[in-house]
Design a protein around this motif. Structure first.
Motif, PDB file in Angstrom:
ATOM      1  N   ASP A  90       0.850  -1.184   0.000  1.00 41.35           N
ATOM      2  CA  ASP A  90       0.000   0.000   0.000  1.00 41.35           C
ATOM      3  C   ASP A  90       0.893   1.244   0.000  1.00 41.35           C
ATOM      4  OD1 ASP A  90       0.880   0.514   2.630  1.00 41.35           O
ATOM      5  OD2 ASP A  90      -0.941  -0.268   3.563  1.00 41.35           O
ATOM      6  N   MET A  91       0.289   2.406   0.064  1.00 40.40           N
ATOM      7  CA  MET A  91       1.043   3.658  -0.059  1.00 40.40           C
ATOM      8  C   MET A  91       1.989   3.908   1.115  1.00 40.40           C
ATOM      9  SD  MET A  91       0.501   4.961  -2.991  1.00 40.40           S
ATOM     10  CE  MET A  91       1.122   6.645  -2.791  1.00 40.40           C
ATOM     11  N   HIS A  92       1.863   3.153   2.175  1.00 39.44           N
ATOM     12  CA  HIS A  92       2.771   3.289   3.321  1.00 39.44           C
ATOM     13  C   HIS A  92       3.789   2.137   3.352  1.00 39.44           C
ATOM     14  CE1 HIS A  92       0.294   6.539   4.876  1.00 39.44           C
ATOM     15  NE2 HIS A  92      -0.774   5.776   4.702  1.00 39.44           N
ATOM     16  N   TRP A  93       3.875   1.416   2.246  1.00 38.06           N
ATOM     17  CA  TRP A  93       4.814   0.299   2.091  1.00 38.06           C
ATOM     18  C   TRP A  93       4.523  -0.861   3.052  1.00 38.06           C
ATOM     19  CZ3 TRP A  93       7.721  -0.411  -2.070  1.00 38.06           C
ATOM     20  CH2 TRP A  93       8.047   0.696  -2.858  1.00 38.06           C
ATOM     21  N   HIS A  94       3.274  -1.006   3.413  1.00 33.44           N
ATOM     22  CA  HIS A  94       2.880  -2.197   4.165  1.00 33.44           C
ATOM     23  C   HIS A  94       2.486  -3.270   3.152  1.00 33.44           C
ATOM     24  CE1 HIS A  94       1.894   0.900   7.419  1.00 33.44           C
ATOM     25  NE2 HIS A  94       2.971   0.235   7.825  1.00 33.44           N
ATOM     26  N   PRO A  95       2.997  -4.481   3.270  1.00 34.15           N
ATOM     27  CA  PRO A  95       2.638  -5.537   2.326  1.00 34.15           C
ATOM     28  C   PRO A  95       1.133  -5.807   2.346  1.00 34.15           C
ATOM     29  CG  PRO A  95       4.528  -6.190   3.652  1.00 34.15           C
ATOM     30  CD  PRO A  95       3.988  -4.942   4.267  1.00 34.15           C
ATOM     31  N   THR A  96       0.591  -6.089   1.173  1.00 30.98           N
ATOM     32  CA  THR A  96      -0.842  -6.375   1.054  1.00 30.98           C
ATOM     33  C   THR A  96      -1.035  -7.805   0.532  1.00 30.98           C
ATOM     34  OG1 THR A  96      -0.812  -5.379  -1.154  1.00 30.98           O
ATOM     35  CG2 THR A  96      -1.472  -3.968   0.681  1.00 30.98           C
ATOM     36  N   ILE A  97      -0.172  -8.708   0.991  1.00 26.90           N
ATOM     37  CA  ILE A  97      -0.191 -10.083   0.490  1.00 26.90           C
ATOM     38  C   ILE A  97      -1.282 -10.917   1.163  1.00 26.90           C
ATOM     39  CG2 ILE A  97       1.166 -12.215   0.316  1.00 26.90           C
ATOM     40  CD1 ILE A  97       3.657 -10.404   0.074  1.00 26.90           C
ATOM     41  N   ILE A 143      11.031  -5.393   4.028  1.00 26.88           N
ATOM     42  CA  ILE A 143      10.776  -4.013   3.624  1.00 26.88           C
ATOM     43  C   ILE A 143      10.951  -3.061   4.800  1.00 26.88           C
ATOM     44  CG2 ILE A 143       8.270  -3.754   4.003  1.00 26.88           C
ATOM     45  CD1 ILE A 143      10.073  -2.927   0.730  1.00 26.88           C
ATOM     46  N   ARG A 144      10.640  -3.518   6.011  1.00 26.54           N
ATOM     47  CA  ARG A 144      10.835  -2.685   7.203  1.00 26.54           C
ATOM     48  C   ARG A 144      12.313  -2.499   7.482  1.00 26.54           C
ATOM     49  NH1 ARG A 144       8.490  -5.769  10.640  1.00 26.54           N
ATOM     50  NH2 ARG A 144      10.376  -6.556  11.656  1.00 26.54           N
ATOM     51  N   GLN A 145      13.066  -3.581   7.374  1.00 27.25           N
ATOM     52  CA  GLN A 145      14.518  -3.486   7.602  1.00 27.25           C
ATOM     53  C   GLN A 145      15.204  -2.591   6.585  1.00 27.25           C
ATOM     54  OE1 GLN A 145      15.672  -7.610   7.578  1.00 27.25           O
ATOM     55  NE2 GLN A 145      15.125  -7.950   9.731  1.00 27.25           N
ATOM     56  N   ALA A 146      14.623  -2.514   5.383  1.00 28.91           N
ATOM     57  CA  ALA A 146      15.196  -1.658   4.332  1.00 28.91           C
ATOM     58  C   ALA A 146      14.851  -0.201   4.530  1.00 28.91           C
ATOM     59  CB  ALA A 146      14.704  -2.135   2.966  1.00 28.91           C
ATOM     60  N   GLY A 147      13.991   0.105   5.497  1.00 28.30           N
ATOM     61  CA  GLY A 147      13.688   1.486   5.847  1.00 28.30           C
ATOM     62  C   GLY A 147      12.577   2.136   5.052  1.00 28.30           C
ATOM     63  N   TYR A 148      11.749   1.321   4.360  1.00 27.92           N
ATOM     64  CA  TYR A 148      10.678   1.910   3.566  1.00 27.92           C
ATOM     65  C   TYR A 148       9.496   2.380   4.406  1.00 27.92           C
ATOM     66  CZ  TYR A 148      12.817   0.556  -0.850  1.00 27.92           C
ATOM     67  OH  TYR A 148      13.665   0.453  -1.924  1.00 27.92           O
ATOM     68  N   GLN A 149       9.226   1.694   5.490  1.00 23.09           N
ATOM     69  CA  GLN A 149       8.081   2.058   6.327  1.00 23.09           C
ATOM     70  C   GLN A 149       8.479   3.157   7.307  1.00 23.09           C
ATOM     71  OE1 GLN A 149       6.847  -1.618   8.170  1.00 23.09           O
ATOM     72  NE2 GLN A 149       6.167  -2.538   6.246  1.00 23.09           N
ATOM     73  N   LYS A 150       7.785   4.261   7.206  1.00 20.48           N
ATOM     74  CA  LYS A 150       8.098   5.400   8.072  1.00 20.48           C
ATOM     75  C   LYS A 150       7.060   5.564   9.178  1.00 20.48           C
ATOM     76  CE  LYS A 150      11.477   6.464   5.278  1.00 20.48           C
ATOM     77  NZ  LYS A 150      12.881   6.187   5.645  1.00 20.48           N
ATOM     78  N   GLN A 163      -1.555   2.339 -12.607  1.00 20.67           N
ATOM     79  CA  GLN A 163      -2.002   2.125 -11.228  1.00 20.67           C
ATOM     80  C   GLN A 163      -2.782   0.823 -11.080  1.00 20.67           C
ATOM     81  OE1 GLN A 163      -1.462   3.380  -8.241  1.00 20.67           O
ATOM     82  NE2 GLN A 163       0.032   4.770  -9.138  1.00 20.67           N
ATOM     83  N   THR A 164      -2.597   0.194  -9.947  1.00 26.04           N
ATOM     84  CA  THR A 164      -3.392  -0.968  -9.564  1.00 26.04           C
ATOM     85  C   THR A 164      -4.760  -0.472  -9.079  1.00 26.04           C
ATOM     86  OG1 THR A 164      -2.158  -0.814  -7.483  1.00 26.04           O
ATOM     87  CG2 THR A 164      -1.505  -2.532  -9.018  1.00 26.04           C
ATOM     88  N   LYS A 165      -5.631  -1.400  -8.681  1.00 26.06           N
ATOM     89  CA  LYS A 165      -6.978  -1.009  -8.251  1.00 26.06           C
ATOM     90  C   LYS A 165      -6.911   0.049  -7.153  1.00 26.06           C
ATOM     91  CE  LYS A 165     -11.311  -2.846  -6.409  1.00 26.06           C
ATOM     92  NZ  LYS A 165     -12.033  -4.053  -5.929  1.00 26.06           N
ATOM     93  N   ASN A 166      -6.023  -0.155  -6.184  1.00 21.42           N
ATOM     94  CA  ASN A 166      -5.784   0.834  -5.141  1.00 21.42           C
ATOM     95  C   ASN A 166      -4.420   1.468  -5.376  1.00 21.42           C
ATOM     96  OD1 ASN A 166      -8.221   0.354  -3.613  1.00 21.42           O
ATOM     97  ND2 ASN A 166      -7.316  -1.612  -3.028  1.00 21.42           N
ATOM     98  N   PRO A 167      -4.209   2.699  -4.941  1.00 26.42           N
ATOM     99  CA  PRO A 167      -2.940   3.378  -5.192  1.00 26.42           C
ATOM    100  C   PRO A 167      -1.737   2.581  -4.661  1.00 26.42           C
ATOM    101  CG  PRO A 167      -4.560   4.928  -4.361  1.00 26.42           C
ATOM    102  CD  PRO A 167      -5.164   3.564  -4.234  1.00 26.42           C
ATOM    103  N   ARG A 168      -0.604   2.700  -5.352  1.00 22.41           N
ATOM    104  CA  ARG A 168       0.610   1.980  -4.956  1.00 22.41           C
ATOM    105  C   ARG A 168       1.800   2.927  -5.049  1.00 22.41           C
ATOM    106  NH1 ARG A 168       2.820  -1.514 -10.051  1.00 22.41           N
ATOM    107  NH2 ARG A 168       2.571   0.084 -11.638  1.00 22.41           N
ATOM    108  N   PRO A 169       2.858   2.675  -4.284  1.00 23.99           N
ATOM    109  CA  PRO A 169       4.006   3.588  -4.267  1.00 23.99           C
ATOM    110  C   PRO A 169       5.156   3.160  -5.173  1.00 23.99           C
ATOM    111  CG  PRO A 169       4.164   2.099  -2.408  1.00 23.99           C
ATOM    112  CD  PRO A 169       2.925   1.701  -3.172  1.00 23.99           C
TER     113      PRO A 169
END
Length: 441
Positions: free
Chosen positions: A212-219, A434-441, A380-386
């Motif tokens: 999602d737009m906050h880099w949380h996985p949507t799997i 993705i969290r370890q890579a610093g994408y989630q703020k 764009q996918t159905k919902n916004p993506r970053p």
């Protein structure tokens, strides 16, 4: 006189040694890393043609299975190992590696190379800040290939734009496992560029995305569950044996040998499928668009295999000569003469699609040209993506993420994990990375 003669002979010998030394210094051996796809194997076979026209440059080939190639070249370039002079990499890697200053820019190309002839989406995919950092060997979008004879026998018709519900219905009707006919073949081999290349497009069709737009996985979501359930069910019901071992090349072999009724995959396969020398079903193949699910539109498949020169190469000038030769109009003409127009490296040049000879043997050519020209990996996918990318996520960490999730997806086909278990596991591992890579703020 004797001394003079001896001196003369000695002088000739010294001059000969100097000439030999100069020749040895002039000789350059390029180590080329490439994938074991049909078009690259043909390029390897044409080595003598290149070496004859470029005296002093020799080619040493390292031809690898796709997953192994990606691992080897990524490790080598990231560690500045310098094993290779030419890399075969995708439009996923090119901009990421160019940003890291790992690739030699492909500037100053001769006018005869005709950069403008390369299709615009392909050029854009291998550029960084407006500069080319690789040259395209072949490019592709996605299509649905199917057996017209099996469809006729079953009394069904493939629409130009099928839905996934229709594909399931068709696959059920043409499956005849007793006679080695499988209604559908899809990539099942784990890897971010193997099963996940196709599976990511299926997720999009079901209304899903990676983050999602906050880099949380949507799997671990309804869309992914719908996609994985569909994929798992249809392959177990109508697919061939060895599901989790079949990648692009294995599935291509299954289709050309007459064992698959439907195959959804890269347009680059069409040349081989329609080639009577390589395909037993060449006279009974039709094609249609990528199937749709609950969501239509969005990002669409665009991939290119490209030749790039790593900054670690000590033979950059010679490497540039090879790369421009192997991606030129002249090379395409050479393949057409030696192996037939249907087998040219596809999807890169407008002049290839405009060729009357190509159109005559490639009924799919207009479809493929249109698919590539209208590809939209940034859509764009159905919902916004970053992120950008259709069959991948355009971030460096996706190699690890895609490969890990690919293994989890393959585990469902092998029966070692349920769909729910696979999604929960993939969600957790992706979130951790993705969290370890610093994408989630």
């Amino acid at each position: 006189m004797k001394n003079k003669k001896t001196g003369f002979v000695a002088g000739v010998a010294v001059a000969g040694m100097a000439l030999a030394a100069t020749s040895a210094q002039a000789d350059t051996t390029l180590t080329v890393a490439t994938v074991n796809n049909t078009q690259m194997i043909e390029m390897q076979k044409l080595t003598p043609v290149f070496e004859k026209s470029h005296p002093g440059i020799h080619l040493n080939w390292v031809v690898l299975e796709e997953n192994v190639l990606r691992q080897r070249v990524t490790t080598d370039i990231a560690t500045h190992g310098g094993q290779f002079d030419v890399l075969t990499i995708g439009n996923y890697e090119v901009p990421i590696w160019a940003k890291q200053n790992w690739l030699v820019p492909m500037d100053g190309l001769p006018a005869s190379f005709d950069v403008a002839d390369i299709l615009a989406p392909v050029r854009q995919g291998i550029s960084y800040k407006g500069q080319l950092y690789a040259l395209p060997f072949y490019a592709e979008s996605v299509m649905t290939l199917y057996r017209t004879d099996l469809f006729k026998k079953a009394g069904i018709t493939m629409p130009a734009a099928p839905t996934y519900d229709q594909i399931r219905e068709f696959a059920d009707k043409i499956t005849d496992k007793a006679h080695g006919i499988y209604g559908i073949c899809l990539r099942g081999k784990p890897g971010w560029g193997e099963n996940m290349a196709y599976f990511s497009t299926l997720v999009t069709a079901m209304g899903g995305q990676w983050f999602d737009m906050h880099w949380h996985p949507t799997i671990n979501t309804a869309a992914w569950k719908q996609a994985l359930t569909y994929y798992d069910d249809i392959l177990k019901a109508d697919g061939p044996p060895g599901l989790s071992s079949n990648g692009f090349n294995e599935t291509l072999s299954l289709f050309t040998s007459g064992h698959c009724g439907i195959w959804i995959d890269a347009t680059s396969a069409a040349g081989t499928v329609y080639d009577k020398k390589q395909s037993t079903v060449a006279d009974s193949v039709g094609f249609a668009a990528l199937p749709t699910g609950s969501f239509t539109g969005g990002p669409t498949w665009l991939w290119s295999w490209n030749l790039a020169i790593p900054k670690t190469s000590t033979h950059a000038d010679a490497a540039r000569q090879f790369v421009t030769w192997a991606t030129s109009k002249e090379y395409i003409d050479l393949v057409a003469k030696t192996d037939g127009w249907v087998n040219i490296p596809p999807g890169t040049r407008a002049t290839s699609f405009a060729s009357a000879e190509y159109k005559q043997v490639a009924p799919f050519s207009s479809f493929v040209e249109d698919a590539i020209n209208h590809s939209n990996p940034t859509g764009q996918t159905k919902n916004p993506r970053p992120y950008t990318g259709a069959q991948y996520v355009g971030i460096p960490q996706f190699q690890a993420i895609g490969t890990s999730v690919g293994q989890t997806v393959a585990a469902t086909l092998a029966g070692s994990e349920t769909v729910d278990q696979a999604l929960a596991s993939a969600q957790a591992s992706t979130n951790r990375t993705i969290r370890q890579a610093g994408y989630q703020k």
